[in-house]
Design a protein around this motif. Sequence first.
Motif, PDB file in Angstrom:
ATOM      1  N   PRO A 197       5.477  -1.753  -9.150  1.00 23.93           N
ATOM      2  CA  PRO A 197       6.504  -2.523  -9.859  1.00 23.93           C
ATOM      3  C   PRO A 197       6.113  -3.989 -10.008  1.00 23.93           C
ATOM      4  CG  PRO A 197       7.145  -2.222  -7.589  1.00 23.93           C
ATOM      5  CD  PRO A 197       5.838  -1.485  -7.756  1.00 23.93           C
ATOM      6  N   ASP A 198       6.841  -4.690 -10.867  1.00 29.02           N
ATOM      7  CA  ASP A 198       6.621  -6.128 -11.014  1.00 29.02           C
ATOM      8  C   ASP A 198       7.050  -6.875  -9.758  1.00 29.02           C
ATOM      9  OD1 ASP A 198       5.654  -5.765 -13.565  1.00 29.02           O
ATOM     10  OD2 ASP A 198       7.635  -5.967 -14.494  1.00 29.02           O
ATOM     11  N   VAL A 199       8.138  -6.456  -9.135  1.00 31.06           N
ATOM     12  CA  VAL A 199       8.638  -7.065  -7.905  1.00 31.06           C
ATOM     13  C   VAL A 199       8.953  -5.939  -6.929  1.00 31.06           C
ATOM     14  CG1 VAL A 199      10.361  -8.583  -6.872  1.00 31.06           C
ATOM     15  CG2 VAL A 199       9.643  -8.960  -9.227  1.00 31.06           C
TER      16      VAL A 199
ATOM     17  N   VAL B  89      14.704   3.720  -7.876  1.00 32.75           N
ATOM     18  CA  VAL B  89      15.148   3.301  -9.212  1.00 32.75           C
ATOM     19  C   VAL B  89      16.170   2.179  -9.106  1.00 32.75           C
ATOM     20  CG1 VAL B  89      16.215   4.072 -11.351  1.00 32.75           C
ATOM     21  CG2 VAL B  89      14.685   5.606 -10.105  1.00 32.75           C
ATOM     22  N   THR B  90      17.112   2.313  -8.170  1.00 30.20           N
ATOM     23  CA  THR B  90      18.131   1.274  -7.996  1.00 30.20           C
ATOM     24  C   THR B  90      17.515  -0.044  -7.551  1.00 30.20           C
ATOM     25  OG1 THR B  90      19.730   2.990  -7.389  1.00 30.20           O
ATOM     26  CG2 THR B  90      20.270   0.708  -6.818  1.00 30.20           C
ATOM     27  N   LEU B  91      16.604   0.026  -6.593  1.00 32.38           N
ATOM     28  CA  LEU B  91      15.963  -1.193  -6.105  1.00 32.38           C
ATOM     29  C   LEU B  91      15.114  -1.844  -7.180  1.00 32.38           C
ATOM     30  CD1 LEU B  91      15.587  -2.956  -3.593  1.00 32.38           C
ATOM     31  CD2 LEU B  91      13.628  -1.550  -2.979  1.00 32.38           C
ATOM     32  N   ASP B  92      14.431  -1.030  -7.983  1.00 34.98           N
ATOM     33  CA  ASP B  92      13.607  -1.597  -9.051  1.00 34.98           C
ATOM     34  C   ASP B  92      14.470  -2.285 -10.098  1.00 34.98           C
ATOM     35  OD1 ASP B  92      10.823  -1.602 -10.419  1.00 34.98           O
ATOM     36  OD2 ASP B  92      12.160  -0.847 -11.963  1.00 34.98           O
TER      37      ASP B  92
ATOM     38  N   ALA C 114      13.792  -6.253 -10.726  1.00 35.90           N
ATOM     39  CA  ALA C 114      13.046  -6.534 -11.959  1.00 35.90           C
ATOM     40  C   ALA C 114      13.433  -7.853 -12.612  1.00 35.90           C
ATOM     41  CB  ALA C 114      13.225  -5.380 -12.944  1.00 35.90           C
ATOM     42  N   PRO C 115      14.721  -8.252 -12.656  1.00 36.95           N
ATOM     43  CA  PRO C 115      15.043  -9.552 -13.270  1.00 36.95           C
ATOM     44  C   PRO C 115      14.474 -10.759 -12.534  1.00 36.95           C
ATOM     45  CG  PRO C 115      16.998  -8.146 -13.159  1.00 36.95           C
ATOM     46  CD  PRO C 115      15.944  -7.493 -12.331  1.00 36.95           C
ATOM     47  N   LEU C 116      14.006 -10.575 -11.294  1.00 35.96           N
ATOM     48  CA  LEU C 116      13.480 -11.693 -10.509  1.00 35.96           C
ATOM     49  C   LEU C 116      11.981 -11.894 -10.703  1.00 35.96           C
ATOM     50  CD1 LEU C 116      15.327 -10.971  -7.133  1.00 35.96           C
ATOM     51  CD2 LEU C 116      16.032 -12.543  -8.947  1.00 35.96           C
ATOM     52  N   ALA C 117      11.386 -11.198 -11.661  1.00 33.36           N
ATOM     53  CA  ALA C 117       9.923 -11.258 -11.820  1.00 33.36           C
ATOM     54  C   ALA C 117       9.451 -12.670 -12.143  1.00 33.36           C
ATOM     55  CB  ALA C 117       9.480 -10.282 -12.907  1.00 33.36           C
TER      56      ALA C 117
ATOM     57  N   TRP D 259       0.832  -1.204   0.000  1.00 33.90           N
ATOM     58  CA  TRP D 259       0.000   0.000   0.000  1.00 33.90           C
ATOM     59  C   TRP D 259       0.870   1.259   0.000  1.00 33.90           C
ATOM     60  CZ3 TRP D 259      -5.060   1.143  -0.564  1.00 33.90           C
ATOM     61  CH2 TRP D 259      -5.477   2.410  -0.165  1.00 33.90           C
ATOM     62  N   TRP D 260       1.905   1.260   0.817  1.00 32.47           N
ATOM     63  CA  TRP D 260       2.789   2.427   0.855  1.00 32.47           C
ATOM     64  C   TRP D 260       3.526   2.594  -0.467  1.00 32.47           C
ATOM     65  CZ3 TRP D 260       8.239   2.581   0.612  1.00 32.47           C
ATOM     66  CH2 TRP D 260       8.799   3.847   0.832  1.00 32.47           C
ATOM     67  N   TRP D 261       3.953   1.493  -1.067  1.00 30.97           N
ATOM     68  CA  TRP D 261       4.703   1.554  -2.312  1.00 30.97           C
ATOM     69  C   TRP D 261       3.846   2.092  -3.450  1.00 30.97           C
ATOM     70  CZ3 TRP D 261       9.844   0.111  -2.058  1.00 30.97           C
ATOM     71  CH2 TRP D 261      10.551   0.103  -3.253  1.00 30.97           C
ATOM     72  N   GLU D 262       2.592   1.661  -3.497  1.00 29.33           N
ATOM     73  CA  GLU D 262       1.738   2.077  -4.606  1.00 29.33           C
ATOM     74  C   GLU D 262       1.080   3.431  -4.378  1.00 29.33           C
ATOM     75  OE1 GLU D 262      -1.057  -1.009  -5.294  1.00 29.33           O
ATOM     76  OE2 GLU D 262       0.399  -2.353  -6.235  1.00 29.33           O
ATOM     77  N   ARG D 263       0.741   3.737  -3.116  1.00 22.53           N
ATOM     78  CA  ARG D 263       0.028   4.986  -2.853  1.00 22.53           C
ATOM     79  C   ARG D 263       0.979   6.151  -2.614  1.00 22.53           C
ATOM     80  NH1 ARG D 263      -4.993   4.711  -4.805  1.00 22.53           N
ATOM     81  NH2 ARG D 263      -5.781   2.586  -4.478  1.00 22.53           N
ATOM     82  N   SER D 264       1.989   5.958  -1.793  1.00 22.52           N
ATOM     83  CA  SER D 264       2.912   7.051  -1.485  1.00 22.52           C
ATOM     84  C   SER D 264       3.863   7.325  -2.644  1.00 22.52           C
ATOM     85  CB  SER D 264       3.703   6.730  -0.216  1.00 22.52           C
ATOM     86  OG  SER D 264       2.840   6.591   0.894  1.00 22.52           O
ATOM     87  N   LEU D 265       4.447   6.250  -3.201  1.00 24.16           N
ATOM     88  CA  LEU D 265       5.381   6.429  -4.296  1.00 24.16           C
ATOM     89  C   LEU D 265       4.688   6.515  -5.648  1.00 24.16           C
ATOM     90  CD1 LEU D 265       8.209   3.951  -3.198  1.00 24.16           C
ATOM     91  CD2 LEU D 265       8.112   6.418  -2.866  1.00 24.16           C
ATOM     92  N   GLY D 266       3.435   6.056  -5.719  1.00 21.05           N
ATOM     93  CA  GLY D 266       2.706   6.108  -6.979  1.00 21.05           C
ATOM     94  C   GLY D 266       3.295   5.223  -8.050  1.00 21.05           C
ATOM     95  N   TYR D 267       3.779   4.042  -7.665  1.00 17.87           N
ATOM     96  CA  TYR D 267       4.436   3.157  -8.615  1.00 17.87           C
ATOM     97  C   TYR D 267       4.119   1.718  -8.251  1.00 17.87           C
ATOM     98  CZ  TYR D 267       8.185   0.791 -11.160  1.00 17.87           C
ATOM     99  OH  TYR D 267       8.888  -0.044 -11.974  1.00 17.87           O
TER     100      TYR D 267
END
Length: 396
Positions: A144-146, A287-290, A294-297, A134-142
């Motif tokens: 991600p796949d993983v 960006v670095t964490l994504d 991402a390769p682990l999707a 919830w925090w990742w999608e609502r606060s950061l507005g993103y």
Amino acid sequence: MSSLSTQEEALNPGSKAIALEQTKKGHLRGQSMSSKSSQTSSQSKSILSVQNIVLASVAWGLIALFIFLFGSPIVPRPLWYTTSTYLLENIAFLCAGLLCFRNWRSSQIVSGRTVWLLIGAGMFFYFVANLLLWWWERSLGYAPDVSPADLFYLSSYLLLGIGMLMAVTSKQLNLSVLQWLLIAGIAIAGIFIAYFVSGYAGSSAEEATYPTVDPAQGAITVMWTQPTLQPGATTGLETWAQRSPSDWLAQVPETPANSSTEPIVTEESVEAPVEDDPLADKPSWVVTLDNQLAPLADVVWILYLAGDTFLMVMAVTLLLAFWGGRFSVSWRFIAAAGFSLYLADIWYYYAIANIENYETGSLPEVFWIFSAVLFCIGAAVEYNLSTRSRRSRRRT
């Protein structure tokens, strides 16, 4: 010394009576404090009685079903709907974890304290994963796949599966050949469903390959189009099939100014559509964490499917292992909770793989809340049966 004490008592005849009154008051205060503590403990026990927990859990599930029936047809999802469904799910998983931890702390639990510690930790990890997502999608507005939430989701599946497995192995199983065949059939069906879902996911992920250019160098992006043949043209489709891909690049045919004939093939050069980068305005650590996750999707996707299949097999095994007897009631609720979690997850995997621009909040996702509610009921019933059986043994 005795003569002195008798003289003091003779001089102060009320001192002994005062001392007796003070001791009596102290005893009364202690009794009142103990009675108050016993009253508070009895009140807390009455609030957390199995009847109240079951009624509250059923009411919670009905409220969730009503909200899903009313709000799920609305697309795009309104904020009140997503917020209410999130709160209903997360509060239910938190309560389920607390009730499982209560079973773990009790020395009277018949099925084993370690089993409920693992199940409670799985509920708590699921609660933390929902918070992170919830925090990742609502606060950061993103979205991600993983994300880091996937680590907690997978850990919750692992803990739940191990807890169910320990509950099954703690009881001596005497299953018939038919029952073992049923478990094997359920496992094969779960693997087939996982393959079905992952197959759709792989097909939907395929995209056409188009030539790429660098807009900074002033290049023109080429869009390949089907050539248009004018009436009377002698060029057939087989001529186009024999051409190499390099011949398909957009070229403007040179024609004389006084020529009245139009070119047979017309190809237009268009500008590349500008796509917004979802990570453009995000912090550098995001960006670095994504980029690292991402390769682990694909691996995470397979682990989710394997975890859900394992939970479904454990739920069937629980039903067969705890079919009869008084203590089997709680584990039937736990098995139903595992089935509900599996149904919601499988629908979600299918939806994100096959429905374009899918928004969470469809009606089948109410089974996530049903799963937490059933875990609450199962934990409360197990605690009640264990403590009541120990009390009856002491009385006898």
